[in-house]
Design a protein around this motif. Structure first.
Motif, short mmCIF file in Angstrom:
data_model
loop_
_atom_site.label_atom_id
_atom_site.label_comp_id
_atom_site.label_asym_id
_atom_site.label_seq_id
_atom_site.Cartn_x
_atom_site.Cartn_y
_atom_site.Cartn_z
N ALA A 1 2.47 0.30 3.94
CA ALA A 1 2.30 -1.06 4.47
C ALA A 1 2.80 -2.09 3.47
N GLN B 1 0.20 4.52 -0.08
CA GLN B 1 -0.19 5.63 0.78
C GLN B 1 0.22 5.41 2.23
N ARG B 2 0.08 4.20 2.72
CA ARG B 2 0.35 3.91 4.13
C ARG B 2 1.75 3.34 4.36
N TYR C 1 -3.67 9.07 13.61
CA TYR C 1 -2.78 8.21 12.81
C TYR C 1 -2.48 6.90 13.56
N ASN D 1 0.85 -1.18 0.00
CA ASN D 1 0.00 0.00 0.00
C ASN D 1 0.89 1.23 0.00
N LEU E 1 0.36 14.16 10.16
CA LEU E 1 -0.43 12.93 10.07
C LEU E 1 -1.66 12.98 10.97
N PRO F 1 0.96 1.31 10.76
CA PRO F 1 0.59 -0.01 10.24
C PRO F 1 1.44 -1.13 10.84
#
Length: 294
Positions: A132, A129-130, A212, A127, A208, A215
């Motif tokens: 992860a 954006q994150r 937030y 991912n 953030l 992850p």
């Protein structure tokens, strides 16, 4: 004339003996070791720079002749890196370079070696954006010879206690977030490991926001003023000295993302290599690689 020939033969024998000794040293190389003799090469090494061959698993990942990030050599023909540096690139346009010190400079005393990438495998749950599941493997078209300046890094065999630990990142990324160019000589960045709960609390004080959530599969390091990995270091290894032998290193993280660079109490995030080691081993097996390291 006899004395001259005797001297020549003696020098030849000494040279052969030295070469044999060097070959034996190379054959006995274990993962996670730099070469102590290589650092004796005369280079102008300044504060914050790695010595030549100090961290010989450090890989430059190159796309269309431009540096896009770092990686680590985990077997002679497999590089571990971050997915976010390569996920939108064609595999045939990627080259990796080993044995680099001053990036892009083929120094006569310290040449580097390159290999093409045959295949790249990105974690299917990555991912962007994150950050992860941010990891990938590059399978090379050849094995790098393990020499005094190219070696593999060990992967962790157990979950390490991250309290009171300092580890290292090496890379050619920017010195400052606002810099327009990457660094030339390989950087050496010594960083404190930050526990997850402290890291999450500190990141919530940035842009953030208070909601937030860090992850799973990320660890944190840094948070010291003017001391941090930065743009261009992504994909490189976060590695720590082993307790049993501080001269041997294991990779615990992959440079992932941060909020700016070098800000006090703003640690950066790293993909947790131990967490993803089963995935790494499985991908290697599926691609018919059976390295001795596992």
């Amino acid at each position: 004339m006899f004395e001259a020939w005797t001297l020549i033969v003696a020098l030849f024998v000494l040279g052969v003996a030295e070469n044999v000794e060097n070959l034996q040293q190379i054959e006995e190389l274990k993962c996670g070791y730099g070469n102590p003799d290589a650092v004796k090469v005369q280079f102008n090494v300044t504060e914050g720079q790695a010595k030549p061959a100090e961290f010989p698993w450090t890989i430059a990942v190159i796309h269309n002749r431009s540096l896009v990030g770092g990686g680590s050599l985990i077997t002679p023909d497999i590089v571990l890196t971050a997915a976010h540096r390569i996920f939108n690139k064609d595999v045939e346009d990627i080259v990796v370079s080993a044995g680099e010190w001053e990036y892009g400079s083929a120094l006569e005393k310290y040449p580097f070696e390159e290999a093409f990438v045959l295949k790249m495998v990105i974690h299917k749950s990555f991912n962007y954006q994150r950050g992860a599941n941010n990891l990938a493997l590059l399978f090379l078209d050849r094995e790098f010879p393990l020499t005094y300046k190219i070696n593999t890094i060990c992967l962790p065999t157990q979950k390490r206690s991250l309290s009171s630990t300092r580890c290292i990142v090496a890379g050619w990324g920017k010195y400052q977030f606002s810099d327009t160019h990457y660094g030339g000589v390989l950087k050496k960045i010594d960083l404190p490991i930050v526990p997850r709960h402290i890291c999450q609390d500190q990141l919530r004080k940035t842009r953030l926001g208070q909601n937030y959530t860090l992850p799973r599969g990320l660890i944190c390091a840094g948070g010291e003023k003017d001391n941090d990995a930065c743009t261009g270091d992504g994909g490189g290894a976060l590695f720590c000295p082993m307790t049993e032998d501080p001269k041997q290193f294991e990779q615990i993280g992959i440079v992932n993302w941060g909020v700016g660079c070098k800000e006090k109490n703003v640690p950066a995030t790293y993909t947790d290599v131990f967490e993803f080691k089963p995935w790494i081993v499985q991908q290697i097996k599926e691609n018919l690689y059976t390295p001795d390291n596992y």
